[in-house]
Scaffold this motif. Structure first.
Motif, mmCIF file in Angstrom:
data_model
loop_
_atom_site.group_PDB
_atom_site.id
_atom_site.type_symbol
_atom_site.label_atom_id
_atom_site.label_comp_id
_atom_site.label_asym_id
_atom_site.label_seq_id
_atom_site.Cartn_x
_atom_site.Cartn_y
_atom_site.Cartn_z
ATOM 1 N N THR A 145 -32.069 12.066 14.239
ATOM 2 C CA THR A 145 -33.468 11.778 14.541
ATOM 3 C C THR A 145 -33.589 10.400 15.163
ATOM 4 O O THR A 145 -32.861 9.470 14.807
ATOM 5 C CB THR A 145 -34.355 11.860 13.282
ATOM 6 N N VAL A 146 -34.514 10.303 16.113
ATOM 7 C CA VAL A 146 -34.775 9.040 16.799
ATOM 8 C C VAL A 146 -36.239 8.699 16.551
ATOM 9 O O VAL A 146 -37.133 9.452 16.954
ATOM 10 C CB VAL A 146 -34.489 9.146 18.314
ATOM 11 N N ALA A 147 -36.458 7.593 15.867
ATOM 12 C CA ALA A 147 -37.820 7.176 15.550
ATOM 13 C C ALA A 147 -38.594 6.855 16.830
ATOM 14 O O ALA A 147 -38.010 6.673 17.895
ATOM 15 C CB ALA A 147 -37.776 5.944 14.643
ATOM 16 N N SER A 148 -39.893 6.770 16.697
ATOM 17 C CA SER A 148 -40.726 6.370 17.839
ATOM 18 C C SER A 148 -41.007 4.879 17.755
ATOM 19 O O SER A 148 -40.790 4.249 16.727
ATOM 20 C CB SER A 148 -42.032 7.158 17.850
ATOM 21 N N GLY A 149 -41.474 4.323 18.849
ATOM 22 C CA GLY A 149 -41.859 2.921 18.863
ATOM 23 C C GLY A 149 -40.698 1.976 19.113
ATOM 24 O O GLY A 149 -39.682 2.356 19.695
ATOM 25 N N ALA A 150 -40.851 0.745 18.665
ATOM 26 C CA ALA A 150 -39.902 -0.327 18.974
ATOM 27 C C ALA A 150 -38.466 -0.022 18.561
ATOM 28 O O ALA A 150 -37.528 -0.485 19.201
ATOM 29 C CB ALA A 150 -40.358 -1.631 18.322
ATOM 30 N N THR A 151 -38.276 0.751 17.509
ATOM 31 C CA THR A 151 -36.917 1.073 17.056
ATOM 32 C C THR A 151 -36.430 2.421 17.587
ATOM 33 O O THR A 151 -35.387 2.913 17.160
ATOM 34 C CB THR A 151 -36.843 1.090 15.516
ATOM 35 N N GLY A 152 -37.132 2.990 18.525
ATOM 36 C CA GLY A 152 -36.849 4.340 19.001
ATOM 37 C C GLY A 152 -35.770 4.440 20.059
ATOM 38 O O GLY A 152 -35.970 5.062 21.105
ATOM 39 N N LEU A 153 -34.628 3.853 19.815
ATOM 40 C CA LEU A 153 -33.487 3.968 20.718
ATOM 41 C C LEU A 153 -32.278 4.463 19.945
ATOM 42 O O LEU A 153 -32.061 4.057 18.802
ATOM 43 C CB LEU A 153 -33.138 2.612 21.349
ATOM 44 N N ALA A 154 -31.491 5.324 20.573
ATOM 45 C CA ALA A 154 -30.260 5.807 19.950
ATOM 46 C C ALA A 154 -29.220 6.027 21.028
ATOM 47 O O ALA A 154 -29.551 6.339 22.177
ATOM 48 C CB ALA A 154 -30.508 7.110 19.197
ATOM 49 N N ARG A 155 -27.962 5.860 20.647
ATOM 50 C CA ARG A 155 -26.852 6.147 21.561
ATOM 51 C C ARG A 155 -25.958 7.183 20.902
ATOM 52 O O ARG A 155 -25.593 7.053 19.736
ATOM 53 C CB ARG A 155 -26.042 4.890 21.857
ATOM 54 N N PHE A 156 -25.592 8.200 21.676
ATOM 55 C CA PHE A 156 -24.668 9.236 21.218
ATOM 56 C C PHE A 156 -23.445 9.210 22.113
ATOM 57 O O PHE A 156 -23.564 9.107 23.329
ATOM 58 C CB PHE A 156 -25.327 10.620 21.271
ATOM 59 N N THR A 157 -22.287 9.299 21.505
ATOM 60 C CA THR A 157 -21.045 9.399 22.264
ATOM 61 C C THR A 157 -20.628 10.860 22.270
ATOM 62 O O THR A 157 -20.533 11.487 21.212
ATOM 63 C CB THR A 157 -19.937 8.535 21.634
ATOM 64 N N ILE A 158 -20.419 11.391 23.471
ATOM 65 C CA ILE A 158 -20.017 12.777 23.662
ATOM 66 C C ILE A 158 -18.557 12.759 24.090
ATOM 67 O O ILE A 158 -18.204 12.103 25.071
ATOM 68 C CB ILE A 158 -20.903 13.458 24.712
#
Length: 172
Positions: A145-158
């Motif tokens: 899950t990726v939160a919304s707002g200022a903390t809403g960034l995520a990185r996934f390694t494929i």
């Protein structure tokens, strides 16, 4: 020109270019340029895919859907939805074909939900599975899950295990 092998670091103030020269026409083709604004145009023989960290091309997924292989290949997906959104990753075959993957190919995917108003959830697809690190540590590497707002960034390694199958892990 002769071939030269170096045992220490090679440095240049003006960058480097990897080229090929046509034996018939003498035309020079630049295959890769390495410098302050590094760009890589062809690394098919090394089984690697590099993404430009500035992501000049991005894709938007603003409603629950399966992200296209082309969208994931940009390395950067945004979501600005007011509603909860599930982004299903493309099949291993579709993404592998899109980027010319082979065993060992790695792609970084950023999900940007900073302008969204609700949670984005990442879902697996055929031949796309959460890595064992993600399964074993669901609260970190397996957090889909990726939160919304200022903390809403995520990185996934494929990471591809073959041309048509990959595992993915949340790495930030």
């Amino acid at each position: 020109m002769a071939s030269t092998t170096f045992t220490g670091p090679v440095r240049s103030q003006n960058g480097f270019q990897s080229i090929t020269k046509s034996a018939t026409t003498g035309a020079v083709t630049v295959n890769a340029t390495f410098g302050a604004t590094t760009s890589v145009t062809d690394l098919t023989t090394t089984n690697l895919v590099f993404t430009d960290q500035n992501h000049p091309t991005t894709s938007a997924v603003n409603a629950t859907a399966t992200a296209s292989a082309a969208a994931v290949a940009t390395g950067y997906i945004t979501s600005t939805s007011a509603a909860s959104t599930t982004i299903t990753l493309p099949t291993g075959t579709a993404l592998g074909t899109q980027i010319g993957a082979t065993r060992g190919t790695v792609l970084e995917l950023y999900i940007d939900n900073t302008a969204g108003a609700s949670t984005v959830t990442i879902a697996a697809n055929t031949n796309a599975v959460l890595s064992s690190a993600g399964v074993d540590t669901a609260a970190s590497f397996g957090d889909l899950t990726v939160a919304s707002g200022a903390t809403g960034l995520a990185r996934f390694t494929i990471m591809f295990s073959s041309a048509t199958a990959y595992v993915f892990t949340r790495t930030a």
